[in-house]
Motif scaffolding. Sequence first.
Motif, PDB file in Angstrom:
ATOM      1  N   UNK A  40       0.813  -1.221   0.000  1.00  0.00           N
ATOM      2  CA  UNK A  40       0.000   0.000   0.000  1.00  0.00           C
ATOM      3  C   UNK A  40       0.848   1.273   0.000  1.00  0.00           C
ATOM      4  N   UNK A  41       1.885   1.325   0.820  1.00  0.00           N
ATOM      5  CA  UNK A  41       2.712   2.521   0.890  1.00  0.00           C
ATOM      6  C   UNK A  41       3.388   2.832  -0.432  1.00  0.00           C
ATOM      7  N   UNK A  42       3.879   1.799  -1.096  1.00  0.00           N
ATOM      8  CA  UNK A  42       4.514   2.007  -2.397  1.00  0.00           C
ATOM      9  C   UNK A  42       3.495   2.476  -3.431  1.00  0.00           C
ATOM     10  N   UNK A  43       2.286   1.920  -3.373  1.00  0.00           N
ATOM     11  CA  UNK A  43       1.230   2.369  -4.293  1.00  0.00           C
ATOM     12  C   UNK A  43       0.884   3.836  -4.058  1.00  0.00           C
ATOM     13  N   UNK A  44       0.840   4.244  -2.802  1.00  0.00           N
ATOM     14  CA  UNK A  44       0.539   5.649  -2.484  1.00  0.00           C
ATOM     15  C   UNK A  44       1.646   6.555  -3.023  1.00  0.00           C
ATOM     16  N   UNK A  45       2.896   6.152  -2.858  1.00  0.00           N
ATOM     17  CA  UNK A  45       4.006   6.954  -3.373  1.00  0.00           C
ATOM     18  C   UNK A  45       3.926   7.055  -4.897  1.00  0.00           C
ATOM     19  N   UNK A  46       3.591   5.944  -5.565  1.00  0.00           N
ATOM     20  CA  UNK A  46       3.402   5.967  -7.018  1.00  0.00           C
ATOM     21  C   UNK A  46       2.270   6.934  -7.385  1.00  0.00           C
ATOM     22  N   UNK A  47       1.196   6.889  -6.625  1.00  0.00           N
ATOM     23  CA  UNK A  47       0.067   7.790  -6.904  1.00  0.00           C
ATOM     24  C   UNK A  47       0.493   9.246  -6.720  1.00  0.00           C
ATOM     25  N   UNK A  48       1.286   9.513  -5.679  1.00  0.00           N
ATOM     26  CA  UNK A  48       1.794  10.866  -5.458  1.00  0.00           C
ATOM     27  C   UNK A  48       2.658  11.337  -6.621  1.00  0.00           C
ATOM     28  N   UNK A  49       3.490  10.439  -7.135  1.00  0.00           N
ATOM     29  CA  UNK A  49       4.301  10.764  -8.305  1.00  0.00           C
ATOM     30  C   UNK A  49       3.404  11.096  -9.484  1.00  0.00           C
ATOM     31  N   UNK A  50       2.337  10.321  -9.668  1.00  0.00           N
ATOM     32  CA  UNK A  50       1.411  10.564 -10.769  1.00  0.00           C
ATOM     33  C   UNK A  50       0.732  11.913 -10.668  1.00  0.00           C
ATOM     34  N   UNK A  51       0.375  12.306  -9.458  1.00  0.00           N
ATOM     35  CA  UNK A  51      -0.242  13.625  -9.255  1.00  0.00           C
ATOM     36  C   UNK A  51       0.778  14.718  -9.555  1.00  0.00           C
ATOM     37  N   UNK A  52       1.981  14.552  -9.068  1.00  0.00           N
ATOM     38  CA  UNK A  52       3.026  15.557  -9.314  1.00  0.00           C
ATOM     39  C   UNK A  52       3.260  15.718 -10.809  1.00  0.00           C
ATOM     40  N   UNK A  53       3.235  14.629 -11.553  1.00  0.00           N
ATOM     41  CA  UNK A  53       3.473  14.699 -12.997  1.00  0.00           C
ATOM     42  C   UNK A  53       2.390  15.504 -13.713  1.00  0.00           C
ATOM     43  N   UNK A  54       1.229  15.634 -13.108  1.00  0.00           N
ATOM     44  CA  UNK A  54       0.153  16.442 -13.690  1.00  0.00           C
ATOM     45  C   UNK A  54       0.318  17.926 -13.382  1.00  0.00           C
ATOM     46  N   UNK A  55       1.217  18.241 -12.443  1.00  0.00           N
ATOM     47  CA  UNK A  55       1.442  19.630 -12.052  1.00  0.00           C
ATOM     48  C   UNK A  55       2.438  20.249 -13.028  1.00  0.00           C
ATOM     49  N   UNK A  56       1.915  20.830 -14.094  1.00  0.00           N
ATOM     50  CA  UNK A  56       2.762  21.398 -15.137  1.00  0.00           C
ATOM     51  C   UNK A  56       3.078  22.879 -14.896  1.00  0.00           C
ATOM     52  N   UNK A  57       2.614  23.407 -13.790  1.00  0.00           N
ATOM     53  CA  UNK A  57       2.851  24.802 -13.477  1.00  0.00           C
ATOM     54  C   UNK A  57       1.896  25.753 -14.187  1.00  0.00           C
ATOM     55  N   UNK A  58       1.101  25.223 -15.096  1.00  0.00           N
ATOM     56  CA  UNK A  58       0.152  26.041 -15.860  1.00  0.00           C
ATOM     57  C   UNK A  58      -1.276  25.750 -15.416  1.00  0.00           C
ATOM     58  N   UNK A  59      -1.558  24.467 -15.186  1.00  0.00           N
ATOM     59  CA  UNK A  59      -2.904  24.060 -14.778  1.00  0.00           C
ATOM     60  C   UNK A  59      -3.252  24.685 -13.434  1.00  0.00           C
ATOM     61  N   UNK A  60      -4.516  24.708 -13.169  1.00  0.00           N
ATOM     62  CA  UNK A  60      -4.963  25.220 -11.872  1.00  0.00           C
ATOM     63  C   UNK A  60      -4.422  24.343 -10.757  1.00  0.00           C
ATOM     64  N   UNK A  61      -3.754  24.961  -9.812  1.00  0.00           N
ATOM     65  CA  UNK A  61      -3.197  24.191  -8.709  1.00  0.00           C
ATOM     66  C   UNK A  61      -4.287  23.605  -7.830  1.00  0.00           C
ATOM     67  N   UNK A  62      -5.506  24.154  -7.927  1.00  0.00           N
ATOM     68  CA  UNK A  62      -6.613  23.640  -7.132  1.00  0.00           C
ATOM     69  C   UNK A  62      -6.926  22.192  -7.517  1.00  0.00           C
ATOM     70  N   UNK A  63      -6.847  21.868  -8.803  1.00  0.00           N
ATOM     71  CA  UNK A  63      -7.101  20.497  -9.248  1.00  0.00           C
ATOM     72  C   UNK A  63      -6.013  19.562  -8.741  1.00  0.00           C
TER      73      UNK A  63
END
Length: 184
Positions: free
Chosen positions: A123-146
Amino acid sequence: MSATATAQVIHGLTGLAEEDILFEGCWPLIAQILVRQGFSWSALTDLVAMEARDDSVIETKLGELHGQIDRYLGGAPRLDPWDVVAGTYGRAWRMDLIDPISAMWRMDNLWWRIRKLGHEDRAGLRVIWAGMGVKEQDDGISLSQAIDSLGVEVLSEADLLLPPGAVDYELCNALREALDANGY
């Protein structure tokens, strides 16, 4: 706080001592907090007394502490070390010690350490992978609220990886700072 739950968390983290996830120089402070909370393992009191910041000496003491906590826990379940790391992010977020976007960036840094580990049933490794996936969506342009909202989902799941009462604010803050000191 629950003594068993706290011991499970510290046991998990000492199991990662050789992985250099928590900055070794932070362990004497973590040990001081634990001693104030009533824990008295001999390796813990040795860590409190350490003035030299020799990582190999601290790592040896952490190995001793891991064994002492293992005996203390007896038949109690052990926490997966990566559940503890991911859970620390969740608990730190719940205690307002880290914001969701920063936590996702930190999990992305951890992802580079865990990417080759099998994460399907951890579970912990899956959560870290999910966190990485969210970070990869943070392109600095998109709304940070999402991104913030997605991060809250990941951190809510992460928080559940630690038992209730496992860490108080002071201990959680020290663990968070020890992760942060190593860039995680």
